[in-house]
Design an enzyme around this catalytic site. Structure first.
Site, PDB file in Angstrom:
ATOM      1  N   ASP A  74       0.819  -1.207   0.000  1.00 50.29           N
ATOM      2  CA  ASP A  74       0.000   0.000   0.000  1.00 50.29           C
ATOM      3  C   ASP A  74       0.860   1.266   0.000  1.00 50.29           C
ATOM      4  O   ASP A  74       0.459   2.285  -0.565  1.00 50.29           O
ATOM      5  CB  ASP A  74      -0.928   0.005   1.212  1.00 50.29           C
ATOM      6  CG  ASP A  74      -2.076  -0.982   1.057  1.00 50.29           C
ATOM      7  OD1 ASP A  74      -2.463  -1.268  -0.093  1.00 50.29           O
ATOM      8  OD2 ASP A  74      -2.592  -1.471   2.073  1.00 50.29           O
ATOM      9  N   LYS A  79       2.469   6.116  -3.084  1.00 54.30           N
ATOM     10  CA  LYS A  79       3.525   6.896  -3.739  1.00 54.30           C
ATOM     11  C   LYS A  79       3.256   7.018  -5.234  1.00 54.30           C
ATOM     12  O   LYS A  79       3.453   8.092  -5.826  1.00 54.30           O
ATOM     13  CB  LYS A  79       4.878   6.223  -3.498  1.00 54.30           C
ATOM     14  CG  LYS A  79       6.082   7.102  -3.835  1.00 54.30           C
ATOM     15  CD  LYS A  79       7.364   6.466  -3.337  1.00 54.30           C
ATOM     16  CE  LYS A  79       8.552   7.389  -3.550  1.00 54.30           C
ATOM     17  NZ  LYS A  79       9.809   6.802  -3.015  1.00 54.30           N
TER      18      LYS A  79
END
Length: 296
Positions: A74, A79
């Protein structure tokens, strides 16, 4: 089709899968661009020939792609979402991490990756983001510099490394509505309701709902409970406490805030599309990823 790829640097055991996936994209005449840190990491482990035909991009450069692919957990997904968030690209996650709640695919099921990503047969979920802004350090000329960031999951305002609690007077749509005293406050999107918010006892929201969850962290009073507000609301939090500084985390990105800072949160002017398997159901994700509602 132009495909942007990013991931984390913990891919031992998945390098062959990644190499085959990228080769399949290139063989299908897709243009592949890759975040430079991830490309350098993979090239170092797979070999210099891996980088042939791949365009490296800095994470500060918008990829302007038709599809973004995140490889990792995750954290990697968040990102990658920040990399493309205001460009409109749908983001597909291939989970090689622990939970991978935001990822629809794994290398254990290559037929789904081929059908959905290589052949383009996928659905998307539209997710709301939080826009958070505050006055940062004084800019030249003596005026505060307004800082703005976005979060797919949550914004958490917490105490520093001291035993002192924080006091967070909170306005909703300009009204002095609530005061949170304790270790801090989490403001989460429906997407983030299954993340930090869930760990402090906040409710799970269907991602299609238009709401933000305010959940206290270790509240000083038993009558302070999580509350869900419409995502059309503007929320303002005043950071107070005995310590000179507080902490704010925006999807895990840490910021130090001086006591007295006012933080404003509202729905971001753009959304994020997350790639899902056709026929995907949110309750299936709750069962498969969290074990919610499953038989004991």
């Amino acid at each position: 089709m132009r495909i942007a790829i990013n991931g984390n640097k913990r891919q031992d055991g998945h390098l062959d899968h990644i190499a085959r996936l990228v080769s399949a994209f290139i063989a299908a005449d897709h243009q592949v661009v890759m975040a430079r840190p991830f490309l350098e990491y993979l090239t170092d482990r797979i070999g210099p020939r891996f980088a042939l035909g791949i365009l490296p991009l800095e994470l500060s450069e918008k990829p302007l792609a038709d599809l973004a692919v995140s490889i990792g957990g995750d954290g990697a997904f968040l990102k990658t979402a920040r990399w493309v968030v205001d460009g409109g690209e749908p983001v597909a996650g291939i989970n090689t991490g622990h939970l991978g709640f935001l990822s629809a695919f794994t290398f254990d099921r290559p037929e789904e990756i081929r059908s959905c990503l290589l052949e383009g047969r996928f659905d998307t979920d539209t997710r709301t983001l939080i826009e958070v802004s505050w006055d940062a350090d004084t800019a030249p000329g003596g005026r505060p510099r307004r800082q703005t960031m976005t979060a797919l999951n949550e914004v958490a305002i917490t105490r520093p490394d001291t035993a002192s609690m924080v006091r967070l007077p909170t306005r909703v749509n300009g009204r002095d509505s609530l005061t949170y005293s304790g270790d801090g406050l989490i403001i989460s999107t429906p997407t983030g309701s299954t993340a930090y918010n869930l760990s402090v006892g906040g409710p799970i929201l269907d991602p299609r709902l238009g709401g933000f969850v305010l959940s206290p962290i270790a509240a000083h009073s038993l009558n302070i409970r999580p509350v869900v507000f419409s995502d059309s609301a503007e929320i303002e939090v005043l950071c107070e406490g005995r310590a000179p500084m507080l902490r704010m985390a925006v999807d895990g990105r840490a910021i130090t805030l001086p006591t007295g800072t006012r933080v404003t949160l509202r729905k971001a002017p753009y959304t994020l599309s997350i790639v899902q398997n056709p026929g995907h159901c949110f309750s299936d994700t709750l069962l498969n990823k969290l074990g919610l509602g499953g038989l004991m």
